[in-house]
Design a protein around this motif. Structure first.
Motif, PDB file in Angstrom:
ATOM      1  N   LEU A   3      -4.929  22.850 -13.484  1.00  0.00           N
ATOM      2  CA  LEU A   3      -3.449  22.681 -13.190  1.00  0.00           C
ATOM      3  C   LEU A   3      -2.707  22.986 -14.208  1.00  0.00           C
ATOM      4  O   LEU A   3      -2.703  22.309 -15.224  1.00  0.00           O
ATOM      5  CB  LEU A   3      -3.335  21.749 -12.116  1.00  0.00           C
ATOM      6  CG  LEU A   3      -3.757  21.621 -10.795  1.00  0.00           C
ATOM      7  CD1 LEU A   3      -3.656  20.199 -10.378  1.00  0.00           C
ATOM      8  CD2 LEU A   3      -3.751  22.537  -9.962  1.00  0.00           C
ATOM      9  N   SER A   4      -1.563  23.777 -14.177  1.00  0.00           N
ATOM     10  CA  SER A   4      -0.508  23.718 -15.385  1.00  0.00           C
ATOM     11  C   SER A   4       0.791  23.295 -14.772  1.00  0.00           C
ATOM     12  O   SER A   4       1.808  23.385 -15.349  1.00  0.00           O
ATOM     13  CB  SER A   4      -0.313  25.403 -15.899  1.00  0.00           C
ATOM     14  OG  SER A   4      -0.206  26.195 -14.845  1.00  0.00           O
ATOM     15  N   SER A   5       0.727  23.563 -13.341  1.00  0.00           N
ATOM     16  CA  SER A   5       2.144  23.245 -12.570  1.00  0.00           C
ATOM     17  C   SER A   5       1.706  22.701 -11.334  1.00  0.00           C
ATOM     18  O   SER A   5       0.551  22.452 -10.957  1.00  0.00           O
ATOM     19  CB  SER A   5       3.135  24.052 -12.576  1.00  0.00           C
ATOM     20  OG  SER A   5       4.423  23.856 -11.967  1.00  0.00           O
ATOM     21  N   LEU A   6       2.802  21.887 -10.848  1.00  0.00           N
ATOM     22  CA  LEU A   6       2.480  21.177  -9.566  1.00  0.00           C
ATOM     23  C   LEU A   6       3.355  22.360  -8.436  1.00  0.00           C
ATOM     24  O   LEU A   6       4.498  22.949  -8.800  1.00  0.00           O
ATOM     25  CB  LEU A   6       3.150  19.876  -9.428  1.00  0.00           C
ATOM     26  CG  LEU A   6       2.341  18.889 -10.209  1.00  0.00           C
ATOM     27  CD1 LEU A   6       2.667  17.435 -10.202  1.00  0.00           C
ATOM     28  CD2 LEU A   6       0.937  18.900 -10.066  1.00  0.00           C
ATOM     29  N   PRO A   7       2.960  22.159  -7.102  1.00  0.00           N
ATOM     30  CA  PRO A   7       3.701  23.027  -6.131  1.00  0.00           C
ATOM     31  C   PRO A   7       5.067  22.566  -5.722  1.00  0.00           C
ATOM     32  O   PRO A   7       5.474  21.367  -6.045  1.00  0.00           O
ATOM     33  CB  PRO A   7       2.658  22.703  -4.843  1.00  0.00           C
ATOM     34  CG  PRO A   7       1.928  21.467  -5.189  1.00  0.00           C
ATOM     35  CD  PRO A   7       1.807  21.295  -6.315  1.00  0.00           C
ATOM     36  N   THR A   8       5.822  23.633  -5.640  1.00  0.00           N
ATOM     37  CA  THR A   8       7.396  23.409  -5.303  1.00  0.00           C
ATOM     38  C   THR A   8       7.601  23.970  -3.958  1.00  0.00           C
ATOM     39  O   THR A   8       6.957  25.194  -3.850  1.00  0.00           O
ATOM     40  CB  THR A   8       8.147  23.652  -6.316  1.00  0.00           C
ATOM     41  OG1 THR A   8       9.456  23.353  -5.751  1.00  0.00           O
ATOM     42  CG2 THR A   8       8.067  25.206  -6.821  1.00  0.00           C
ATOM     43  N   SER A  13      -2.200  12.803 -12.795  1.00  0.00           N
ATOM     44  CA  SER A  13      -1.954  11.743 -11.594  1.00  0.00           C
ATOM     45  C   SER A  13      -2.162  12.546 -10.172  1.00  0.00           C
ATOM     46  O   SER A  13      -2.494  12.166  -9.267  1.00  0.00           O
ATOM     47  CB  SER A  13      -0.702  11.023 -11.805  1.00  0.00           C
ATOM     48  OG  SER A  13      -0.557  10.379 -12.839  1.00  0.00           O
ATOM     49  N   PHE A  14      -1.624  13.665 -10.257  1.00  0.00           N
ATOM     50  CA  PHE A  14      -1.683  14.571  -9.165  1.00  0.00           C
ATOM     51  C   PHE A  14      -2.984  14.837  -8.700  1.00  0.00           C
ATOM     52  O   PHE A  14      -3.596  14.784  -7.472  1.00  0.00           O
ATOM     53  CB  PHE A  14      -0.694  15.867  -9.059  1.00  0.00           C
ATOM     54  CG  PHE A  14      -0.702  16.744  -8.060  1.00  0.00           C
ATOM     55  CD1 PHE A  14       0.055  16.548  -6.939  1.00  0.00           C
ATOM     56  CD2 PHE A  14      -1.697  17.740  -7.837  1.00  0.00           C
ATOM     57  CE1 PHE A  14       0.050  17.204  -5.906  1.00  0.00           C
ATOM     58  CE2 PHE A  14      -1.918  18.629  -6.825  1.00  0.00           C
ATOM     59  CZ  PHE A  14      -0.780  18.526  -5.823  1.00  0.00           C
ATOM     60  N   LEU A  71       7.737  15.539  -4.731  1.00  0.00           N
ATOM     61  CA  LEU A  71       7.383  16.257  -5.964  1.00  0.00           C
ATOM     62  C   LEU A  71       8.695  17.098  -6.082  1.00  0.00           C
ATOM     63  O   LEU A  71       9.484  17.266  -7.312  1.00  0.00           O
ATOM     64  CB  LEU A  71       6.377  17.381  -5.784  1.00  0.00           C
ATOM     65  CG  LEU A  71       4.982  16.845  -5.564  1.00  0.00           C
ATOM     66  CD1 LEU A  71       4.035  18.213  -5.329  1.00  0.00           C
ATOM     67  CD2 LEU A  71       4.626  16.097  -7.003  1.00  0.00           C
ATOM     68  N   ASP A  72       9.462  17.422  -5.142  1.00  0.00           N
ATOM     69  CA  ASP A  72      10.618  18.423  -5.347  1.00  0.00           C
ATOM     70  C   ASP A  72      11.914  17.537  -5.875  1.00  0.00           C
ATOM     71  O   ASP A  72      12.720  17.835  -6.472  1.00  0.00           O
ATOM     72  CB  ASP A  72      11.184  19.009  -3.983  1.00  0.00           C
ATOM     73  CG  ASP A  72      10.009  20.055  -3.568  1.00  0.00           C
ATOM     74  OD1 ASP A  72       9.583  20.688  -4.285  1.00  0.00           O
ATOM     75  OD2 ASP A  72      10.003  20.445  -2.436  1.00  0.00           O
ATOM     76  N   HIS A 113       9.193  10.081 -12.708  1.00  0.00           N
ATOM     77  CA  HIS A 113       9.879  10.974 -12.002  1.00  0.00           C
ATOM     78  C   HIS A 113       8.963  11.091 -10.667  1.00  0.00           C
ATOM     79  O   HIS A 113       9.723  10.966  -9.550  1.00  0.00           O
ATOM     80  CB  HIS A 113       9.877  12.465 -12.630  1.00  0.00           C
ATOM     81  CG  HIS A 113      10.933  12.120 -13.677  1.00  0.00           C
ATOM     82  ND1 HIS A 113      10.575  12.528 -14.883  1.00  0.00           N
ATOM     83  CD2 HIS A 113      12.323  12.162 -13.770  1.00  0.00           C
ATOM     84  CE1 HIS A 113      11.627  12.653 -15.722  1.00  0.00           C
ATOM     85  NE2 HIS A 113      12.708  12.227 -15.013  1.00  0.00           N
ATOM     86  N   LEU A 114       7.733  11.181 -10.693  1.00  0.00           N
ATOM     87  CA  LEU A 114       6.911  11.262  -9.427  1.00  0.00           C
ATOM     88  C   LEU A 114       6.847  10.104  -8.539  1.00  0.00           C
ATOM     89  O   LEU A 114       7.055  10.034  -7.599  1.00  0.00           O
ATOM     90  CB  LEU A 114       5.565  11.708  -9.786  1.00  0.00           C
ATOM     91  CG  LEU A 114       4.344  11.767  -8.934  1.00  0.00           C
ATOM     92  CD1 LEU A 114       4.744  12.892  -8.009  1.00  0.00           C
ATOM     93  CD2 LEU A 114       3.048  12.356  -9.500  1.00  0.00           C
ATOM     94  N   LEU A 115       6.733   8.845  -9.613  1.00  0.00           N
ATOM     95  CA  LEU A 115       6.718   7.512  -8.835  1.00  0.00           C
ATOM     96  C   LEU A 115       8.125   7.262  -8.055  1.00  0.00           C
ATOM     97  O   LEU A 115       8.130   6.886  -6.841  1.00  0.00           O
ATOM     98  CB  LEU A 115       6.481   6.447  -9.640  1.00  0.00           C
ATOM     99  CG  LEU A 115       6.252   5.228  -9.089  1.00  0.00           C
ATOM    100  CD1 LEU A 115       5.481   5.099  -8.087  1.00  0.00           C
ATOM    101  CD2 LEU A 115       6.122   3.974 -10.035  1.00  0.00           C
TER     102      LEU A 115
END
Length: 230
Positions: free
Chosen positions: A66-71, A93-94, A171-172, A191-193
């Motif tokens: 994974l290089s990024s997380l879904p948006t 973490s994701f 996430l967004d 930021h995720l938390l």
């Protein structure tokens, strides 16, 4: 008597002679080996192909990183130079959250799974802050089962359980906060938390509140993240 005994000894026959002669000759090498464990006796494998070391050199290895997380709103990230990147710890973490959802046999990856993923990663500021405030992986897992229940014994979740709507919004939210800051850098696990905490009705928020997390602690975490220069 000795002569009588010797006369009864067997003489060397052509069969025994051939056995002795064959022992000095080169044995023929089998050309094929039946493989009944493949479900058919007609399938054979030549000895010349039984080279695991040589074959492994050319065997393709499938791996996804994974290089990024879904948006949910990719159109808002049209400018490549302004696209914030997720930190390595946030991505891990994701991924750990997805894995925890699979271990619990849940069909989706929710905010509770993302929360557990942060704690499993264990080295980020967010993870350390949670543990310092008494929020541990075991407590979150227990509260998750109390809130969502246990999955069916014979149910198997998909390899990548899809995000719930609340998890996607978390996430967004993290992406939006980084864009509003405009300070560059990466999107952190903090930021995720905080994105999980922003989803007031989600399981992750409820579990955090049950274990003592509140708005004051959220502000404290945000301040610590700013002071650390991250």
């Amino acid at each position: 008597m000795a002569a009588h005994t010797l006369s009864k000894l067997p003489t060397t026959s052509s069969t025994s002679a051939s056995l002795f002669s064959n022992s000095n000759t080169r044995r023929r090498r089998p050309q094929s080996l039946p493989l009944p464990w493949l479900g058919t006796n007609n399938v054979s494998l030549r000895y010349s192909n039984l080279r695991p070391h040589e074959q492994s050199k050319h065997r393709p290895i499938a791996a996804s990183v994974l290089s990024s997380l879904p948006t949910a709103n990719p159109e808002r990230l049209s400018s490549a130079e302004k696209v914030p990147k997720w930190s390595r710890k946030a991505i891990k973490s994701f991924a750990m959250g997805e894995l925890e959802a699979r271990k619990l046999k849940y069909p989706t990856t929710g905010t509770e799974a993302l929360l557990m993923g942060i704690l499993i990663e264990g080295t980020s500021l967010a993870s350390k802050f949670l543990r310092a405030n008494g929020i541990t992986l075991f407590k979150v897992r227990d509260e998750t089962i109390k809130l969502l229940g246990k999955a069916e014994m014979y149910f198997f979740s998909p390899e990548h359980p899809p995000l719930t709507e609340a998890a996607q919004r978390a996430l967004d939210w993290a992406v939006d906060q980084k864009l509003k800051a405009g300070d560059g850098g990466e999107i952190l696990t903090s930021h995720l938390l905080l994105g999980i905490w922003s989803e007031a009705g989600s399981p992750g928020h409820k579990i955090m509140a049950t274990l003592g997390f509140n708005d004051e602690k959220a502000k404290e975490l945000e301040s610590l993240s700013s002071e650390s220069g991250m």
